[in-house]
Structure formats: structure tokens, C-alpha cells
Scaffold this motif. Structure first.
Motif, PDB file in Angstrom:
ATOM      1  N   TRP A 253       0.570  -1.838   0.318  1.00  0.00           N
ATOM      2  CA  TRP A 253       0.011   0.452  -0.301  1.00  0.00           C
ATOM      3  C   TRP A 253       0.962   1.182   0.298  1.00  0.00           C
ATOM      4  CZ3 TRP A 253       0.752  -3.466   4.363  1.00  0.00           C
ATOM      5  CH2 TRP A 253       2.087  -2.614   4.862  1.00  0.00           C
ATOM      6  N   PRO A 254       0.743   2.253  -0.468  1.00  0.00           N
ATOM      7  CA  PRO A 254       0.591   3.975  -0.729  1.00  0.00           C
ATOM      8  C   PRO A 254       1.556   4.369   0.727  1.00  0.00           C
ATOM      9  CG  PRO A 254      -1.042   3.821  -0.683  1.00  0.00           C
ATOM     10  CD  PRO A 254      -1.029   2.355  -0.884  1.00  0.00           C
ATOM     11  N   SER A 255       2.290   5.128   1.101  1.00  0.00           N
ATOM     12  CA  SER A 255       2.392   5.601   2.666  1.00  0.00           C
ATOM     13  C   SER A 255       1.881   7.299   2.214  1.00  0.00           C
ATOM     14  CB  SER A 255       4.261   5.956   2.740  1.00  0.00           C
ATOM     15  OG  SER A 255       4.745   5.124   1.979  1.00  0.00           O
ATOM     16  N   ASP A 256       2.253   7.434   1.311  1.00  0.00           N
ATOM     17  CA  ASP A 256       0.952   8.648   1.339  1.00  0.00           C
ATOM     18  C   ASP A 256      -0.482   9.063   0.945  1.00  0.00           C
ATOM     19  OD1 ASP A 256       1.807   8.748  -0.929  1.00  0.00           O
ATOM     20  OD2 ASP A 256       2.437  10.325  -2.022  1.00  0.00           O
ATOM     21  N   ASP A 257      -1.271   9.552   0.473  1.00  0.00           N
ATOM     22  CA  ASP A 257      -2.623   9.675  -0.164  1.00  0.00           C
ATOM     23  C   ASP A 257      -2.466   9.994  -1.623  1.00  0.00           C
ATOM     24  OD1 ASP A 257      -5.361   9.595   0.379  1.00  0.00           O
ATOM     25  OD2 ASP A 257      -5.324  11.590  -0.831  1.00  0.00           O
ATOM     26  N   LEU A 258      -3.723   9.356  -1.894  1.00  0.00           N
ATOM     27  CA  LEU A 258      -3.914   8.653  -3.712  1.00  0.00           C
ATOM     28  C   LEU A 258      -4.696   9.243  -4.342  1.00  0.00           C
ATOM     29  CD1 LEU A 258      -2.788   5.377  -4.783  1.00  0.00           C
ATOM     30  CD2 LEU A 258      -1.410   7.274  -4.365  1.00  0.00           C
ATOM     31  N   GLU A 259      -5.478   9.985  -3.708  1.00  0.00           N
ATOM     32  CA  GLU A 259      -6.825  10.674  -4.322  1.00  0.00           C
ATOM     33  C   GLU A 259      -6.356  12.514  -4.803  1.00  0.00           C
ATOM     34  OE1 GLU A 259     -11.896  11.344  -2.451  1.00  0.00           O
ATOM     35  OE2 GLU A 259     -10.475  11.803  -1.014  1.00  0.00           O
ATOM     36  N   GLU A 260      -5.536  13.417  -4.455  1.00  0.00           N
ATOM     37  CA  GLU A 260      -5.637  14.525  -5.283  1.00  0.00           C
ATOM     38  C   GLU A 260      -4.480  14.109  -6.233  1.00  0.00           C
ATOM     39  OE1 GLU A 260      -3.369  18.386  -5.200  1.00  0.00           O
ATOM     40  OE2 GLU A 260      -2.621  17.091  -3.555  1.00  0.00           O
ATOM     41  N   PRO A 280      -2.318  -5.489   1.445  1.00  0.00           N
ATOM     42  CA  PRO A 280      -2.518  -5.596   2.163  1.00  0.00           C
ATOM     43  C   PRO A 280      -3.222  -7.269   3.260  1.00  0.00           C
ATOM     44  CG  PRO A 280      -3.620  -3.411   2.270  1.00  0.00           C
ATOM     45  CD  PRO A 280      -2.950  -4.365   0.906  1.00  0.00           C
ATOM     46  N   THR A 281      -2.571  -8.539   4.257  1.00  0.00           N
ATOM     47  CA  THR A 281      -3.660  -8.712   4.502  1.00  0.00           C
ATOM     48  C   THR A 281      -4.246  -8.133   5.407  1.00  0.00           C
ATOM     49  OG1 THR A 281      -2.252  -9.402   5.933  1.00  0.00           O
ATOM     50  CG2 THR A 281      -2.201 -10.582   4.175  1.00  0.00           C
ATOM     51  N   THR A 282      -5.600  -9.054   6.615  1.00  0.00           N
ATOM     52  CA  THR A 282      -6.098  -8.790   7.523  1.00  0.00           C
ATOM     53  C   THR A 282      -5.299  -8.006   8.387  1.00  0.00           C
ATOM     54  OG1 THR A 282      -6.973 -10.625   6.764  1.00  0.00           O
ATOM     55  CG2 THR A 282      -8.120  -8.938   8.452  1.00  0.00           C
ATOM     56  N   ASP A 290      -6.032   4.047   4.436  1.00  0.00           N
ATOM     57  CA  ASP A 290      -6.753   4.445   3.231  1.00  0.00           C
ATOM     58  C   ASP A 290      -6.668   2.949   2.510  1.00  0.00           C
ATOM     59  OD1 ASP A 290      -8.821   5.050   1.741  1.00  0.00           O
ATOM     60  OD2 ASP A 290      -8.233   6.448   1.091  1.00  0.00           O
ATOM     61  N   ILE A 291      -8.221   2.512   3.277  1.00  0.00           N
ATOM     62  CA  ILE A 291      -8.204   0.918   2.483  1.00  0.00           C
ATOM     63  C   ILE A 291      -9.126   0.981   1.104  1.00  0.00           C
ATOM     64  CG2 ILE A 291      -8.846  -1.172   2.868  1.00  0.00           C
ATOM     65  CD1 ILE A 291      -9.870  -0.437   5.882  1.00  0.00           C
ATOM     66  N   ASP A 295      -9.026   2.471  -5.899  1.00  0.00           N
ATOM     67  CA  ASP A 295     -10.410   3.278  -5.865  1.00  0.00           C
ATOM     68  C   ASP A 295     -10.398   5.034  -6.184  1.00  0.00           C
ATOM     69  OD1 ASP A 295     -11.509   0.673  -6.308  1.00  0.00           O
ATOM     70  OD2 ASP A 295     -12.470   1.231  -4.815  1.00  0.00           O
ATOM     71  N   LYS A 296      -9.270   5.311  -5.520  1.00  0.00           N
ATOM     72  CA  LYS A 296      -9.554   6.816  -5.939  1.00  0.00           C
ATOM     73  C   LYS A 296      -8.358   7.650  -6.171  1.00  0.00           C
ATOM     74  CE  LYS A 296     -11.302   8.009  -1.086  1.00  0.00           C
ATOM     75  NZ  LYS A 296     -11.448   6.745  -0.326  1.00  0.00           N
ATOM     76  N   ALA A 297      -7.759   6.544  -7.261  1.00  0.00           N
ATOM     77  CA  ALA A 297      -6.562   6.342  -8.371  1.00  0.00           C
ATOM     78  C   ALA A 297      -7.124   6.687  -8.984  1.00  0.00           C
ATOM     79  CB  ALA A 297      -5.464   5.823  -7.316  1.00  0.00           C
TER      80      ALA A 297
END
Length: 526
Positions: A253-260, A280-282, A290-291, A295-297
């Protein structure tokens, strides 16, 4: 064997000259770019190959089609068939039908060249010529955004390089095929090589092998935004009219936010794919901020743009399905085309010389042009102003964000009747209608419709509109003086000035205006 004319994806019925004509449709036309009106019997404004696929005569693999010219119809219905949504059209001067054409010598030649353009499987010696051109059926400019973070580690970084190399080879890179570049995401993004640096798979493979692992946080959002903004410039090798694609590889997973970053990429007309590996596993979910990062990117959250691999080991079977996605240019919904990235303002003459019934014909012309564009909140927009001595904004660019609403607003315009002050009207429209969208992402067009001499100067206001970034088309009817029309039109004036004696002649100009807007859009866009 019969001689057939090879045509393009965009050739329309009205571009063909004979009553019955045998034509050859190319393979892999982008379905979303087809304009088809009717069902079985198609308005001559329709794309011939689009109509042939719509009616089931051929598939997207192309082929021979016989086109028969028919008289015009009162109405052409909208029907969804074989992946194409045809559109409604009322009253058109001529029509055509399509049937399966005779297999011809030209077709065999086309068939041969298409098969040699496929990526090499190494089974038989290829002609050097085809190899250089690459896979012409795959139109794409691709940035592979690889993961160079501590998350992935040196060992899996090498496996990632292997995988990207296999994808690059299978794409069929070449001068006329796909072009690729690589950006490494870690703490800070680094462009490793650009689209223009290599045009053969061999060079690309070598460059990928040489990549060094950088390490650091996986700031994928930062790298995605940077790539969308910096990577696809003309000077770095991006090609006009070719879909821009970023394939993001993400271990974990990313360390930062992908939405913007996702929003920026969409604004720049870039199609973002995410290949997530070892998601990511459980027990890791608590560490993921941000799970829903995928979808955001992605370009569209429709399943097409996300791709999952369980691990970096044994990934060969994942190469081909990914390549097929990257080569389906009709699915690249985020690409900017003239149909989804323009603002068109119509300036409509409501003077008393027009008269009620001719005014209706003008509105029909406006509707038919507007109909061709993909109108939405993130797509193209339409506005209309009616003028006499005064001006009235019928609706602005922000007022209607669906095609249905725009078309119904055009139908509801009431005829004013009065004098003709075209210059004032252009100034009014530049200021009030185009002012609010001046810095927006869409390219601006103004279509001026008039039937007579203006009482004021048109040259000054038209020059000011053009200076403000608006491309002007002038459409004159009846008594409109050619000098006025030319003075208003953008350069080159010949291709931006239209004239017809009769109001009924407006209908014939619709395709030329649409084509003119698209040509200007392509010429201006990187």
C-alpha cells in the motif's frame, strides 16, 4: 476480384460518392468515437464502419462492407447494439444501409499486415520493417510507475523489473506502436527514461535491466501527480491524439494519499491503471491509512483499471491480460478527445429578418452540432446567447450538464425579433459566457449564426474574442455579407467561415462544423 476502397474509422456515408460502394473497414476502430444515427437505415452523417459494426455486418476486426445510398428519413431511432449506442436524428437529407461486402484482394493485404503487426512470439522470422514499426494496432503512450520503496525490497524490485520488461516486449513497442517510459516511485519520484528515448523493445529491456533500486517511503501519490503533470509533454515524446496511460505498480500500500493525484491525472487526460501486488492482509489493515486507495486513483472505478497479482513470483500468466487492457484504446475513458473537452458557445441571430420558422431551423442546427459532443460536468459544455440590438444569455456553460438538458434548453429558446448588433453580441458573449471558463481545462469555441449585415463593427470584438483564447466559426445565411463573416472567423479564415443561401442549407454544414472543432482541438492540444 472486386476492387474495394479502404476507408477510415471516421468516413461517413456522405463522404462516399457512388450509389453502391464496396469499402473496407479497418480493424480496432475506437467504438466510443463512432457517431451513428439510426438502426438498419442510417443517416448519411453516420460513420460507415460504425454503422456496419452496429448492424452486425462486421466486428471490430473490420472487413468488407457494401454501402447502399438511400433517400432521407423523417426520423432515425437510437438503438444500442454490438457495443455502439446509435443516436436519434430527425430529418436528414439522405441515408444508407450496409450489407456484407465481397471479399477482395485489398482485404487480404489488410489481413496480412494486421497479423504481422502482432507482438512477436518468436515462431517465424519477422520482416525487419514490421519490427521497427511495432504493433500498430496498439495505440498508447505509457508510463510505468514502478515501486522503488523499502516496502518492496531489492529482491522483489528485480522481479518487478522482469515483469515490466515482459509487458514491454509483448506490447510490441515501435515507431508506430506503443511508446513507453519508466518513473520510479520512492521517497521522491525519478523519471528514469521518457517516451522519446527508445523506440524498440530491445532498448527498453536494456534500460529496465539497468534501473537501480532507490528505497525510501512509497510516496506513490506524490509520484503519480508528478508523472501526470511532467511526463507527457510533447518535448518528452508524447504524441497528439494517442491515449496517455500510467500503470502504477504498488507492493502492499502507499505511504501517502492517492486521491488528489487521481484527480490531477484525470484533469490532464491521463488513464491511470493500478497493478496492486500482495495487497494488505487482514493483520496489516491497521497500518493502511486508506483501504480504498485503488478506487481513488484509477481512471474509472469500473473494475477495468485495477489489476491484482497475489505475489511477484510466477507472474508470467499475468502479462498478456494486462497488455490486452493497455491496448484497448476504446476503453480509455479518461483520454481527452474533442468530444469530451470543449466548450461551445452559440451566438444566435434573433433579428426580425430571420422569422419564426427559419429561427427554428437555426435552433435545429445548434442542436445537431451539440448532439455530437459528450456533455457532462467533467466533459464538454454548451452555452447559447440570442442577440438583436440587445443580448440575452439563454443558458451558460454551468447551467446544464447533461446532453438531454442542453437539447431541451435549445428547443425552449424563444425568438426575440429586432435589429442586428453582432459586434456587441460577440463582446457580451466573450465577457459573460466565456469569462467564467477562461482558465478551465476545456478548449473554447464560439459559433456565430447570422442572416444579415451587422449595424456595428464586428472585427474588433472578434479579434478580442480570439485573443481571449476563443476559436470563432462564422455561419452566415441569406443576406449575411461574406466580408463580415470572414472578419469574425478565426484563422485560417476559409475553414472557419460557412455560408448558405437558404436556411435549409444549415443542416449540411453540421458535420463540417463538428469536424472543424475536432481539427482545431487536436492542433491545439499536446
Amino acid at each position: 476480384s472486386l476492387a474495394s476502397t479502404a476507408i477510415t474509422c471516421f468516413t461517413r456515408g456522405l463522404d462516399l460518392r457512388k450509389g453502391t460502394e464496396d469499402v473496407l473497414c479497418p480493424a480496432n476502430c475506437p467504438l466510443w468515437q463512432f457517431y451513428v444515427f439510426g438502426d438498419g437505415v442510417y443517416a448519411s452523417l453516420s460513420s460507415v464502419c460504425g454503422a456496419a459494426i452496429h448492424s452486425g455486418v462486421i466486428t471490430s476486426a473490420g472487413g468488407a462492407v457494401r454501402v447502399q445510398t438511400l433517400p432521407g428519413q423523417e426520423t432515425y431511432p437510437a438503438v444500442n447494439a454490438n457495443g455502439i449506442q446509435s443516436q436519434v436524428l430527425s430529418r436528414w437529407a439522405s441515408s444508407f444501409s450496409v450489407t456484407a461486402g465481397a471479399k477482395s484482394t485489398a482485404l487480404e493485404a489488410v489481413g496480412r499486415s494486421v497479423s504481422t503487426a502482432r507482438p512477436s512470439t518468436g515462431k517465424r522470422p519477422k520482416k525487419t520493417l514490421d519490427k521497427k514499426a511495432g504493433n500498430k494496432d496498439c495505440k498508447a503512450d505509457i508510463a510505468f510507475l514502478i515501486d522503488g520503496s523499502y516496502n518492496i525490497g531489492q529482491r522483489r524490485f528485480n522481479l518487478q523489473k522482469n515483469f515490466v520488461g515482459k509487458v514491454a516486449v509483448m506490447l510490441g513497442i515501435g515507431t508506430e506502436g506503443p511508446h513507453v517510459g519508466v518513473v520510479q516511485a520512492s521517497e521522491h519520484p525519478k523519471i528514469e527514461f521518457y517516451l522519446k528515448n527508445f523506440t524498440t523493445a530491445k532498448e527498453v529491456l536494456f534500460a529496465i535491466k539497468e534501473l537501480g533500486f532507490r528505497g525510501g517511503n512509497s510516496n506513490t501519490g506524490k509520484a503519480l501527480k508528478y508523472t501526470a503533470q511532467k511526463f507527457f509533454s510533447l518535448e518528452n515524446g508524447a504524441r497528439k491524439g494517442i491515449p496517455k496511460i500510467i500503470v502504477v505498480f504498488l507492493d502492499g500500500w502507499p505511504s501517502d494519499d492517492l486521491e488528489e493525484a487521481g484527480i490531477v491525472a484525470r484533469e490532464f487526460g491521463v488513464n491511470v491503471f493500478i497493478v496492486s501486488v500482495a495487497k494488505p492482509t487482514t493483520e496489516e489493515l491497521g497500518m493502511v491509512q486508506d483501504i480504498g486507495f485503488v478506487d481513488k486513483a484509477v481512471c474509472r472505478n469500473n473494475g477495468f483499471f485495477s489489476y491484482q497479482m497475489p505475489t511477484w513470483f510466477g507472474t508470467t500468466k499475468y502479462v498478456k491480460p494486462l497488455v490486452q487492457k493497455l491496448c484497448s484504446h476504446e476503453q480509455m475513458l479518461c483520454s481527452k478527445t474533442c468530444y469530451n473537452s470543449v466548450n461551445i458557445g452559440f451566438l444566435i441571430d434573433g433579428s426580425s429578418s430571420v422569422g419564426e420558422s427559419n429561427f427554428r431551423l437555426m435552433l435545429e442546427f445548434v442542436s445537431n452540432v451539440a448532439k455530437a459532443f459528450e456533455i457532462s460536468d467533467i466533459g464538454s459544455k454548451v452555452a447559447a446567447v440570442q442577440f438583436t440590438y440587445n443580448q440575452r444569455t439563454e443558458f451558460g456553460f454551468a447551467d446544464h450538464v447533461t446532453k438531454e438538458k442542453v437539447l431541451s434548453a435549445i428547443r425552449n429558446i424563444r425568438y426575440m425579433s429586432g435589429g442586428t448588433a453582432t459586434g456587441d453580441a460577440i463582446s457580451f458573449t466573450t465577457r459573460n459566457v466565456f469569462g467564467p471558463v477562461r482558465d478551465g481545462p476545456n478548449k473554447n469555441f464560439l459559433v456565430v449564426l447570422t442572416d444579415g449585415q451587422s449595424y456595428d463593427d464586428v472585427r474588433g470584438p472578434a479579434a478580442a474574442a480570439q485573443k481571449a483564447g476563443i476559436t470563432v466559426f462564422s455561419v452566415g445565411v441569406a443576406w449575411a455579407p461574406l466580408d463580415d463573416l470572414k472578419d469574425m472567423a478565426s484563422e485560417p479564415r476559409e475553414s472557419h467561415t460557412f455560408f448558405t443561401r437558404e436556411f435549409t442549407g444549415l443542416e449540411q454544414m453540421v458535420p463540417d462544423i463538428i469536424r472543424g472543432i475536432c481539427k482545431d482541438f487536436l492542433d491545439s492540444k499536446q
